[in-house]
Design a protein around this motif. Sequence first.
Motif: not given
Length: 135
Positions: A39-40, A124-131
Amino acid sequence: MPEDLTDALQDARAAEKEHALFYRGLAAAAEERGDAALGERFNELHADEQHHLSRLTARLMEMGAAPRDLARVTTAALGLDGWEIEARLRERAEVARYEALLARGYDAQTESLLREILHTERHHAAELGGKWTPA
């Protein structure tokens, strides 16, 4: 202000809104499942996409354009099964969108904004993570 630039930024803004809704929906699904870490992760991606939406809105207003109403922008509901495939496709499309916009050659201020967003979308494309969005 070239009309094609205004239209391109309006379209990018609508895409960012849809993308933000996509990640918000996934965050809600993860929270419903009780998966706080996932979720985070989605909330961080959502925050970056919302930030892009805000920056594009501000740029349009700086250029004297009225941002289009995005109240009707929606996204298809997607469960957590297979979310990574869909997210990767979306992020690759985002990268391609901003690369294409930069290839058009706009003013320095717009290009700087587009480069910043592209940088984040590549993460985002490389890691599917934010911030990844700078403050």
